[in-house]
Design an enzyme around this catalytic site. Structure first.
Site, PDB file in Angstrom:
ATOM      1  N   SER A 106      -9.469   1.361   2.731  1.00  0.00           N
ATOM      2  CA  SER A 106      -8.865   2.279   1.893  1.00  0.00           C
ATOM      3  C   SER A 106      -7.825   1.182   1.034  1.00  0.00           C
ATOM      4  O   SER A 106      -7.212   1.602   0.245  1.00  0.00           O
ATOM      5  CB  SER A 106      -8.121   3.172   2.681  1.00  0.00           C
ATOM      6  OG  SER A 106      -7.203   2.637   3.557  1.00  0.00           O
ATOM      7  N   SER A 128      -9.971  -0.996   7.111  1.00  0.00           N
ATOM      8  CA  SER A 128      -9.165  -0.574   5.734  1.00  0.00           C
ATOM      9  C   SER A 128      -8.528  -1.874   5.106  1.00  0.00           C
ATOM     10  O   SER A 128      -7.936  -1.993   3.993  1.00  0.00           O
ATOM     11  CB  SER A 128      -8.389   0.424   5.645  1.00  0.00           C
ATOM     12  OG  SER A 128      -8.932   1.868   5.587  1.00  0.00           O
ATOM     13  N   LYS A 147       0.962  -1.294  -0.008  1.00  0.00           N
ATOM     14  CA  LYS A 147      -0.165  -0.104  -0.076  1.00  0.00           C
ATOM     15  C   LYS A 147       0.746   1.330   0.092  1.00  0.00           C
ATOM     16  O   LYS A 147       1.732   1.222   0.595  1.00  0.00           O
ATOM     17  CB  LYS A 147      -0.806  -0.300   1.277  1.00  0.00           C
ATOM     18  CG  LYS A 147      -2.007   0.974   1.318  1.00  0.00           C
ATOM     19  CD  LYS A 147      -2.900   0.871   2.468  1.00  0.00           C
ATOM     20  CE  LYS A 147      -4.058   2.137   2.782  1.00  0.00           C
ATOM     21  NZ  LYS A 147      -4.654   1.839   3.691  1.00  0.00           N
TER      22      LYS A 147
END
Lengths: 96, 480
Positions: free
Chosen positions: B144, B168, B69
């Site tokens: 996310s 997330s 990420k």
């Protein structure tokens, strides 16, 4: 508690944010909706409740106070356009 | 068989047994990315243009590729948090989690998309455009950490890392049909993770099997002196035990959640999973979480926004990221950099956080929220006195179409009710695959949560569920 457009704009300026009219409209709605929801906390008796912390560690989570050099300082300076020698240079701080 | 279809365990074993090379695996993954990426848009930065170099061909990962990420710092490789404000920032150091993977032989294929500063649950709130769900490219992958979930689901890589502040990891894992683990707060070092809500953030893995989640956790769960919240006295064991059992385990449903509406495929998955658990000797029971069910959403956002406002003060254009060179004074510089650099969701959260922590309102909102958090944590401690794990949905519905976000932001936030409380109490949570919905063919995930430091026990239960519910397949990624 409802906040006015002026109050929300003042808070934005405190956060160093300049909002467009559309962004300000959105922020006023967002914050006032949010504060309405937070008012639900008043239903709870919090008088003798301690604020939260992860207080389960058996020892104090501190590491030894020993200087350890960070070797890639050049890597830090390479990322800024405001470097002067080994300092960061910023625009004027004092206002007229 | 194309090598990109292998899971982490098989890929690592294949390299070590010399059935194929790390180079061949890398090239297979790269071809897979080339064929799907135009439809999925999972990457922010690709780093797969060079020959793969593993630091440790004998390590657990032995040259197996991964993606991170884009809020995990990578030394000399662009790290953006999906925000314009970080521009082309190249961190001067590695996040500890990435350092541990690298040292165990993982090879980086790139940095993947997310909601800006991890604020959002669609992966559409990114300066780099939305990521699409590999199971149905008209739908969101969740967020996310949507890029990390999509990359594993589409077969780009066998595993990836994301971060979970309020769901997330677990929500995109569920939407994309992979496993996602949010470890106990303190289990994985946060050093080098770009901060959003520091008391809530936690790094964790995505993979297509539970065994792979166990492998990654065995590397990630190490003490790090650079993160003062990292565990010390714990000795987690993520060894894969084929004979693990859930016989006699008490698995609870939350009484208050049963009044809430679930989409039919999720309600069916709950029933199916309970049956599997009972058939394997677990006892289904019930716990009551009245404060959690009523106040967790408000408590979470009050704290997350307050922490975000503080954490995001550092973005001022002086030392890194987007900047301006012609400001008359420092105030003008800060205002211009931040007003251009942050997206609207981030701005709204900063303003809300500033508002809640101002001296005139701090006691009424921020301090009250920290006390509500205590009640929530105590409620979970009591609940785990009566059960071993809690079984619950990850979200009440399957992923919606891109562009169909609810205009009322708070309504969107309420769909996070099943994930947020886990972060407030610092608990571990596993998002696991239960099968595919018959009509939409979308994957359906659920969540198992446990008391603090029960991560490996949750994974043992997850392994039994995987054995009976099946493992997810690699999604078509929009390529028929």
């Amino acid at each position: 508690m409802k906040l006015s457009r002026e109050e929300v704009n003042d808070i934005a300026l405190e956060s160093r944010l300049l909002l467009t009219e559309k962004e300000l409209d959105g922020a006023v709605k967002y914050i006032n909706n949010f504060l309405d929801i937070l008012d639900s906390f008043k239903e709870l008796d919090l008088t003798n409740v301690e604020p939260f912390s992860f207080a389960e560690a058996l020892e104090c989570p501190l590491r030894e106070d020993k200087v350890k050099a960070f070797t890639n300082t050049q890597g830090i300076f390479n990322e800024s356009e405001h470097v002067d020698g080994s300092y960061f240079k910023v625009p004027r701080i004092m206002e007229d | 068989m194309e090598l990109y279809k292998l899971d982490l365990y098989e890929a690592s074993k294949g390299i070590k047994d010399r059935k194929f090379s790390a180079q061949e695996l890398f090239e297979s993954c790269r071809e897979r990315i080339d064929s799907c990426e135009g439809k999925i848009n999972a990457f922010i930065t690709r780093t797969d243009n060079a020959e793969p170099i593993t630091e440790n061909p004998y390590g657990i990962f032995a040259g197996v590729p991964t993606v991170l990420k884009d809020n995990l710092c990578t030394n000399g490789i662009r790290t953006t948090a999906a925000s314009r404000i970080l521009g082309n920032w190249k961190p001067p150091y590695d996040a500890t989690a990435w350092k541990y993977l690298r040292e165990a032989g993982a090879v980086l294929m790139g940095k993947v998309n997310m909601d800006e500063f991890a604020m959002g649950n669609t992966c559409g709130n990114s300066a780099f455009g939305p990521t699409h769900n590999p199971n149905d490219i008209s739908r969101i992958p969740g967020g996310s950490s949507g890029g990390s979930a999509a990359a594993v689901s589409a077969g780009y890589v066998p595993f990836s890392l994301g971060s979970d502040t309020g769901g997330s990891i677990r929500q995109p894992a569920s939407y994309c049909g992979v496993y996602g683990m949010k470890p106990t707060y303190g289990m994985v070092s946060r050093y080098g993770l770009i901060s959003y809500g520091s008391s809530l953030d936690q790094i964790g893995p995505f993979a297509r099997t539970i065994r792979d989640i166990q492998l990654v956790m065995s590397v990630l769960a190490q003490y790090d002196p650079m993160d003062s919240s990292c565990f010390r006295e714990k000795n987690p064991d993520f060894t894969h035990h084929e004979d693990a059992s859930i016989k006699g385990k008490r698995i609870a449903l939350v009484k208050e959640f049963q009044n809430f509406t679930l989409d039919a495929p999720i309600a069916e998955a709950m029933k199916k999973t309970q049956k599997v658990l009972e058939e394997n000797g677990a006892i289904i029971t019930e716990v009551s979480l009245p404060v959690v069910s009523k106040y967790a959403v408000a408590c979470y956002y009050a704290l997350a926004m307050s922490e975000a406002h503080t954490n995001l003060e550092r973005y001022d254009g002086v030392r890194y990221g987007y900047t301006v060179n012609d400001a008359a004074g420092i105030k003008e510089m800060f205002e211009r950099v931040r007003s251009y650099g942050f997206g609207s969701e981030v701005k709204s959260r900063i303003i809300a956080g500033t508002c809640l922590t101002e001296p005139s309102r701090c006691d009424e909102y921020y301090v009250a929220a920290t006390k509500v958090r205590t009640l929530i944590a105590q409620e979970f401690i009591r609940a785990f006195g009566e059960c071993d794990f809690i079984l619950q949905p990850v979200t009440p519905s399957l992923p919606h179409k891109i562009g169909e976000e609810d205009e009322d932001a708070m309504k969107g936030y309420e769909t996070d009710l099943y994930t947020l409380p886990v972060n407030l109490a610092g608990l571990p949570g596993l998002s696991f695959f239960t099968g595919y919905d018959d009509s939409t063919k979308l994957p359906v995930g659920l969540q198992l949560i446990g008391p603090r430091w029960s991560d490996s026990e949750i994974l043992n239960a997850g392994m039994i569920l995987e054995r009976h519910l099946g493992s997810p397949k690699i999604a078509d990624g929009g390529v028929k």
